[in-house]
Motif scaffolding. Structure first.
Motif, short mmCIF file in Angstrom:
data_model
loop_
_atom_site.label_atom_id
_atom_site.label_comp_id
_atom_site.label_asym_id
_atom_site.label_seq_id
_atom_site.Cartn_x
_atom_site.Cartn_y
_atom_site.Cartn_z
N GLY A 1 -7.50 -32.09 39.22
CA GLY A 1 -7.87 -31.96 37.83
C GLY A 1 -7.55 -33.20 37.03
O GLY A 1 -6.72 -34.03 37.41
N ILE A 2 -8.19 -33.33 35.88
CA ILE A 2 -7.93 -34.43 34.96
C ILE A 2 -6.45 -34.39 34.58
O ILE A 2 -5.90 -33.32 34.29
CB ILE A 2 -8.81 -34.31 33.70
N MET B 1 -3.52 -26.34 46.27
CA MET B 1 -2.35 -26.33 45.38
C MET B 1 -2.85 -25.94 43.99
O MET B 1 -4.05 -25.81 43.77
CB MET B 1 -1.71 -27.72 45.35
N ASP B 2 -1.95 -25.75 43.05
CA ASP B 2 -2.39 -25.35 41.71
C ASP B 2 -3.21 -26.43 41.01
O ASP B 2 -4.11 -26.12 40.23
CB ASP B 2 -1.19 -24.99 40.83
N ASN B 3 -2.91 -27.72 41.27
CA ASN B 3 -3.62 -28.78 40.54
C ASN B 3 -4.52 -29.64 41.42
O ASN B 3 -5.14 -30.57 40.94
CB ASN B 3 -2.64 -29.66 39.77
N HIS B 4 -4.58 -29.35 42.71
CA HIS B 4 -5.48 -30.11 43.58
C HIS B 4 -5.72 -29.37 44.89
O HIS B 4 -5.05 -28.39 45.18
CB HIS B 4 -4.95 -31.52 43.83
N TYR C 1 -18.09 -25.97 41.50
CA TYR C 1 -16.78 -25.52 41.01
C TYR C 1 -16.62 -25.82 39.53
O TYR C 1 -16.08 -25.01 38.78
CB TYR C 1 -15.62 -26.12 41.82
N ALA C 2 -17.09 -26.98 39.09
CA ALA C 2 -16.98 -27.33 37.66
C ALA C 2 -17.76 -26.35 36.80
O ALA C 2 -17.27 -25.92 35.74
CB ALA C 2 -17.47 -28.76 37.43
N ILE C 3 -18.95 -25.98 37.24
CA ILE C 3 -19.74 -25.00 36.48
C ILE C 3 -18.98 -23.68 36.39
O ILE C 3 -18.87 -23.08 35.31
CB ILE C 3 -21.14 -24.81 37.12
N LYS D 1 -11.73 -31.39 35.89
CA LYS D 1 -11.78 -32.12 37.14
C LYS D 1 -11.77 -33.62 36.87
O LYS D 1 -12.40 -34.08 35.95
CB LYS D 1 -13.02 -31.74 37.94
N GLN D 2 -11.04 -34.35 37.66
CA GLN D 2 -10.89 -35.78 37.43
C GLN D 2 -11.83 -36.57 38.33
O GLN D 2 -11.63 -36.67 39.53
CB GLN D 2 -9.45 -36.22 37.73
#
Length: 109
Positions: A20-21, A57-60, A83-85, A96-97
Motif C-alpha cells: 500500500g501507499i 501481511m496486513d500492508n503487503h 484489487y484496487a477496484i 496501493k503504491q
C-alpha cells in the motif's frame, strides 16, 4: 528519472511484492486477504502461471510466481487493477503504491 528495467529470470520464477501507499494496511481484514486470493484464482483462468508460495501481511503481499516474462506484466496489471477496484469500492480509498516490483535477490533452486 526513468524506471529501471526489471530483470528477466532464467528460471521464470519471480518474487513479487505489492504494498500500500506509505506502507498503509490494504490487507488488514480477512475479507481483503480472501479477495486477493480469489482474484489470483480468477486470473489463472485467463493467464497461465503458477503460484509457488504467497504470504499476505496486513500492508503487503509476497508472491512467488512462475510465469513467462511476457505474461507477468499482464498478470500483475490485472491483479493490481482488480484489487484496487475492489478495495476502493469497499474502503472508499486508494492505497496501493505504484507498480509491483521484484525482489532483486536471485533464487537458488
Amino acid at each position: 528519472m526513468p524506471r529501471q528495467a526489471r530483470m528477466k529470470s532464467s528460471t521464470g520464477i519471480y518474487h513479487i511484492m505489492i504494498r500500500g501507499i506509505n506502507k498503509e494496511q490494504i490487507f488488514n481484514r480477512v475479507v481483503h486477504k480472501n479477495k486477493i486470493i480469489e482474484i489470483i484464482k480468477n486470473i489463472r483462468e485467463d493467464i497461465e502461471f503458477d503460484v509457488i508460495a504467497y504470504c499476505i501481511m496486513d500492508n503487503h503481499i509476497h508472491l512467488l510466481i512462475k510465469a513467462d516474462e511476457d505474461k507477468l506484466e499482464t498478470l500483475m496489471k490485472k491483479l493490481n487493477i482488480k484489487y484496487a477496484i475492489y478495495y476502493n469500492k469497499i474502503e472508499k480509498r486508494h492505497r496501493k503504491q505504484g507498480r509491483f516490483f521484484l525482489i532483486d535477490k536471485p533464487l537458488k533452486l
